[in-house]
Structure formats: C-alpha cells, structure tokens
Design an enzyme around this catalytic site. Structure first.
Site, PDB file in Angstrom:
ATOM      1  CE  LYS A 169      22.170 114.547   9.027  1.00  0.00           C
ATOM      2  NZ  LYS A 169      21.045 113.202   8.735  1.00  0.00           N
ATOM      3  N   GLY A 222      25.572 111.306  -0.757  1.00  0.00           N
ATOM      4  CA  GLY A 222      24.252 111.096  -0.966  1.00  0.00           C
ATOM      5  C   GLY A 222      23.817 111.451  -2.041  1.00  0.00           C
ATOM      6  CB  SER A 223      20.542 112.310  -3.357  1.00  0.00           C
ATOM      7  OG  SER A 223      20.161 113.426  -2.560  1.00  0.00           O
ATOM      8  N   GLY A 227      23.549 116.923  -2.451  1.00  0.00           N
ATOM      9  CA  GLY A 227      24.775 117.335  -2.609  1.00  0.00           C
ATOM     10  C   GLY A 227      24.987 118.799  -3.170  1.00  0.00           C
ATOM     11  CD  GLU A 244      33.340 109.847  -3.272  1.00  0.00           C
ATOM     12  OE1 GLU A 244      32.856 109.481  -3.924  1.00  0.00           O
ATOM     13  OE2 GLU A 244      34.376 110.169  -2.777  1.00  0.00           O
ATOM     14  CB  CYS A 278      26.831 105.314  -4.710  1.00  0.00           C
ATOM     15  SG  CYS A 278      28.230 104.564  -3.893  1.00  0.00           S
ATOM     16  CD  GLU A 376      21.781 106.772  -7.683  1.00  0.00           C
ATOM     17  OE1 GLU A 376      21.427 107.884  -7.101  1.00  0.00           O
ATOM     18  OE2 GLU A 376      23.026 106.229  -7.326  1.00  0.00           O
TER      19      GLU A 376
END
Ligand code: NAD
Length: 475
Positions: A169, A222-223, A227, A244, A278, A376
């Site tokens: 996806k 992703g975030s 996650g 990750e 990231c 971030e």
C-alpha cells in the site's frame, strides 16, 4: 489516465479515484484508484494463491528473476527518476540516486539469497540438526511518501527473495513509482500475485491491509502514531511487524573535525529531500570551541542553495504538501517565538510562490528540551545546540525519544568509538553521514524510531522464520 491497482498481474481501474498533486506547482499530476477493503482482500487472496508456486521456485531461478527486475529498474532509470521527482518534488539528482538504489536492492538480494544458509548446530552424536529459512507467506508493506521508490524496493526485494508474496500500500501523496515497480516486476518475469499494489488512503486501504487476517507479516515505514496503530492491528492477528519510524538524528561536531569535509555533508543530511527523510540530520550538536566556525560555515552554504521545482534539479525542492509546509512553518515560528536564534530561514531566503516550498532554516542556541530539538519537523530545518564535554555530547544525543542514526565528526578515534558505543541509534556514522544509502548496511531504529531491521543481509532474517529440523539416529 488513472493509475491502477496491480492485483494478480491485472491492472484494476474500477471505483473512485484519488488526486495526486505535483508538489512543485500544487497542480494535479495524476490520479490513482482509491483502494478499498475489497481491493486489499483480492490482493491478499492473489498473494496467498501465488505463495506455493513462488516459494518452490528454485533459488537460482528466483535469483535470476530478481536480477532481471534490477536490470529493468536500471533500464528505466531516467523515466522512474523523473516520475519520482514529479511525484515527491525531490530534486532530479536525488531521484536518480533513488532509482539506482532501488535497482541495487533487487541486485543485492538476488546475490545474497543464494548464499543465505541455515545452520547445523552442534548436538550429541545421535542427533543431526539443521535449520531452514522459511518464508512467512503473505507480507503486507505500507510505504510512506518520502522515498516510495527506494522504500518500496527496500522491503519488496528481500521479502520476495526468501519466498514471500507481497501486498503493498503506497502513500496517497506519492504512489506512482510503486505502481510502476509492480508493472516492471511482471515484465521481468515475477509471476502474477507475487507483488500486488493497492494505492489508497491510509485510513482505508492502509487500515484494511494492517488488520487483514490473511497477512502473515507486516512492514510499516511512516510516522510513530500510525506505526503504533498498525502494530496494534498486527497484534490482534498475532502477526509480526517491522516498524521503521521517525528520527531526530544528530550531527555531533568536535573542534578537531575537518570542517571542509563535514559542513557540505551536514547540509546535505539536512536538506536531502527537503528534510523529509526519516534519517535527516535535523539536530546539530557542536562543541563550544567549534561553534562559530560551524554556524557561520553552514549559514554560508545554506544561503547559496538553489531552490526550485524537483525536475529542474535544484539543491532544494518543495515539501510534499500544503499540510506539511504549514506544519513546518508553525513549528519554526514557535521556535523563533521561544527566543532561539534564526540564523537562516523564513524572511532571509526567497522561495518560489507556487508549490509547497519552505526555506532552508538554521536555528541556533536551541534549548535541547524544546519541541524543535525533540520532535520531527520533516522539513529543511536544523536545530543547533552547543556542548562542552564528551559526556554532554552523549547525553544530548540520547536526549530525545528517537534513535535512528547519528554522525560523529572528529579525528580522535577514542572519541569517535566512544560515541559509536554510547549513542543510542540503529546506525552511527563516523566522519560521514548515510541518510538514504547503504543497501548493504542493516538499518532501523531504537526507542520510538521503531524496531526490526531492514537492508543488509539482516533483512532476509526479518522476512523469514527459522525452522529447526532434528533427526535422531538409531544405531
Ligand atoms: P504516515 O504514517 O502518515 O503514513 C505512512 C503510510 O501509512 C502511508 O502509506 C499512509 O497511507 C499509511 N497510513 C496512514 N494511516 C494509516 C492507518 N490508519 N493504517 C494503516 N496505514 C496507514 O507517515 P508519512 O507522513 O507518510 O511519512 C512520514 C513519517 O515516516 C515520518 O515520521 C518519517 O520519519 C517516517 N519515515 C521513516 C522511515 C524509516 O525508514 N525509518 C522512512 C521514511 C519515513
């Protein structure tokens, strides 16, 4: 034309669509189908049906097919790079590097899978035991918008190398190159159903994949918040998940560092893909004796950057969306309001009016506990803080919830290796910075940066399970 889902080798175009915008202009770039639970369900069924055939395909043949995918990615490098640059806004040179790395993933795993042996552990004389690497079956892959081409291949190549079949996806903001990968894989001879791609929204197709009962392993990039929700969905199905997630990675600079070598690399670590990386070098920890030289050198380099549309190949392109630009704008404004020094940033650097641009920004004298030093921004922004002793540097480096990568700039081997040991991060670079590269090096985070390892030979471990076979000899 609407970009399709690729399910069981078929291009599926039915149903509603999603707009994909060009971040360099804000204009419509393309459309994809808006994947539903039914699309995901069909993709999982297709992957399941392909598993027996694929895992029993001889290793040499599977390796040849992966190598052929690598060749086609290399053949279409320019086309893929331009597509990625248009879709993500990243400068063309960076998109070309992504295309090269994408190809390298398939080549690397085509090679290492053939030497990926099990063990024969020591046992009593009447026991012979050995281990085998067994695929999970159907793997789910949820990909972010910042490096779709690279991260798509980073997870797909090792997953299918060890015999899994995949449902991917891609992110709604930048799905185009991942759809292309599935089509190229078919052309390369990857059997239908081995790689399926369903574009769509995270809350729809993404959530459907994360919670699908037919998935045997999930890989999410992703975030942190999403996650965590994916991991909860996986836990309900007792499915392992590799996360990750984000980072707040520091460049740690000592006065004996070679600044001529270090500063351009630090700038690149901060502005690569407009800081939407990231592993971006979004924190700068500088020893007080080096501070003036480092800050003034960085300010000069940042002021000289070219800024423009990704396909025009500037140093710095736009952010992915208006939402992301607003997020970065507000975060920097809060940092300035808090009294930190803006050395370079909004107001001193001009950016194009159209598109989702944000200027390179260097903030100095930042309180290490401040939001801009701990969270971030995911933009071309670095927060600088000074330290005095090596112990201070270690404690500042470890002072956020994240631990993805870190870089140490010094000529002193003791200092370099001490920090390599003491800094909590999945990767530590000494006198270099490796955001985005390093197909061969295991990659992943500690703390809120996630768990599990991708890249390197370790990714083959991550995408397979060890089975022990034990034989008792009767004399
Ligand atoms: P995101 O978490 O919003 O989206 C990532 C993916 O998850 C997208 O495909 C999205 O559609 C999907 N998604 C969203 N909601 C979902 C849900 N409820 N269920 C299932 N899937 C869902 O992250 P993003 O904004 O695309 O990417 C930025 C973040 O990713 C940053 O935090 C960045 O640090 C991190 N990132 C990490 C790495 C890494 O390797 N560690 C690499 C790239 C990006």
């Amino acid at each position: 034309m609407t970009q399709p889902a690729v399910v069981n080798g078929d291009l599926i175009m039915d149903g509603e669509t999603l707009d994909v915008l060009d971040p360099s202009t804000g204009n419509l770039l393309d459309r994809t189908i808006r994947g539903t639970f039914e699309h995901i369900d069909a993709a999982v069924d297709a992957a399941r049906a392909a598993t027996e055939g694929w895992r029993h395909t001889p290793y040499a043949r599977r390796s040849q097919i992966l190598r052929r995918v690598a060749e086609l990615l290399r053949r279409d490098r320019e086309q893929l790079a331009l597509l990625e640059s248009r879709d993500t806004g990243k400068p063309l040179t960076q998109a070309r590097a992504d295309a090269d790395v994408a190809s390298r993933y398939f080549e690397f795993y085509a090679n290492v899978m053939e030497a990926y042996f099990g063990h024969s552990p020591p046992a009593n004389d009447d026991i012979i035991a050995y281990t085998r690497h067994v695929p999970f079956g159907v793997t789910g892959h949820i990909i972010p918008w910042n490096y779709p081409l690279q991260i798509g291949c980073r997870t797909l190549a090792p997953a299918i190398a060890v015999g899994n079949c995949a449902v991917v996806k891609p992110a709604e903001n930048a799905p185009l190159s991942v759809i292309k990968i599935a089509q190229l894989a078919l052309e390369a001879g990857v059997p239908p159903g081995v790689i399926n791609v369903v574009p769509g929204l995270g809350s729809e197709a993404g959530a459907a994949l994360a919670g699908h009962k037919g998935i045997d392993h999930l890989s999410f990039t992703g975030s942190v918040s999403v996650g965590a929700s994916v991991a909860k969905a996986a836990a309900d199905n007792v499915v392992p998940v590799a996360l990750e997630l984000g980072g707040k990675s520091p460049n740690i600079v000592f006065p004996d560092a070679d600044l001529e070598q270090a500063l351009p690399v630090i700038v690149k670590s901060m502005i690569q893909n407009a800081g939407q990386t990231c592993s971006a070098g979004s924190r700068l920890l500088v020893q007080e004796d080096a501070r003036d030289a480092v800050i003034s050198g960085l300010a000069q380099l940042l002021a000289d950057l070219s800024i423009g549309a990704g396909p025009d190949d500037p140093d710095l392109g736009p952010l992915i969306s208006a939402k992301q630009r607003d997020h970065v704008t507000h975060m920097v404004a809060r940092a300035v309001d808090a009294g930190f020094t803006q050395v370079v940033g909004p107001g001193n650097v001009t950016v194009p009016d159209k598109g989702f641009f944000f200027p390179p920004t260097l903030l100095d004298d930042v309180d290490p506990a401040a939001e801009i030093a701990c969270q971030e921004a995911f933009g071309p922004v670095v927060a600088a803080t000074t330290f005095s002793t090596v112990d201070d540097a270690i404690s500042l480096a470890n002072g956020t919830d994240y631990g993805l990568i870190a870089a140490v700039w010094t000529k002193n081997l003791d200092t370099a290796h001490l920090l390599a040991e003491e800094v909590h991060a999945g990767q530590v670079y000494l006198n270099t910075y490796g955001a985005g590269g390093g197909v061969e090096h295991a990659f992943g985070g500690v703390k809120k940066s996630g768990y599990g390892r991708e890249k390197g030979v370790e990714a083959l471990d991550a995408f397979s399970q060890t089975k022990s076979v034990v034989l008792k000899i009767t004399r």
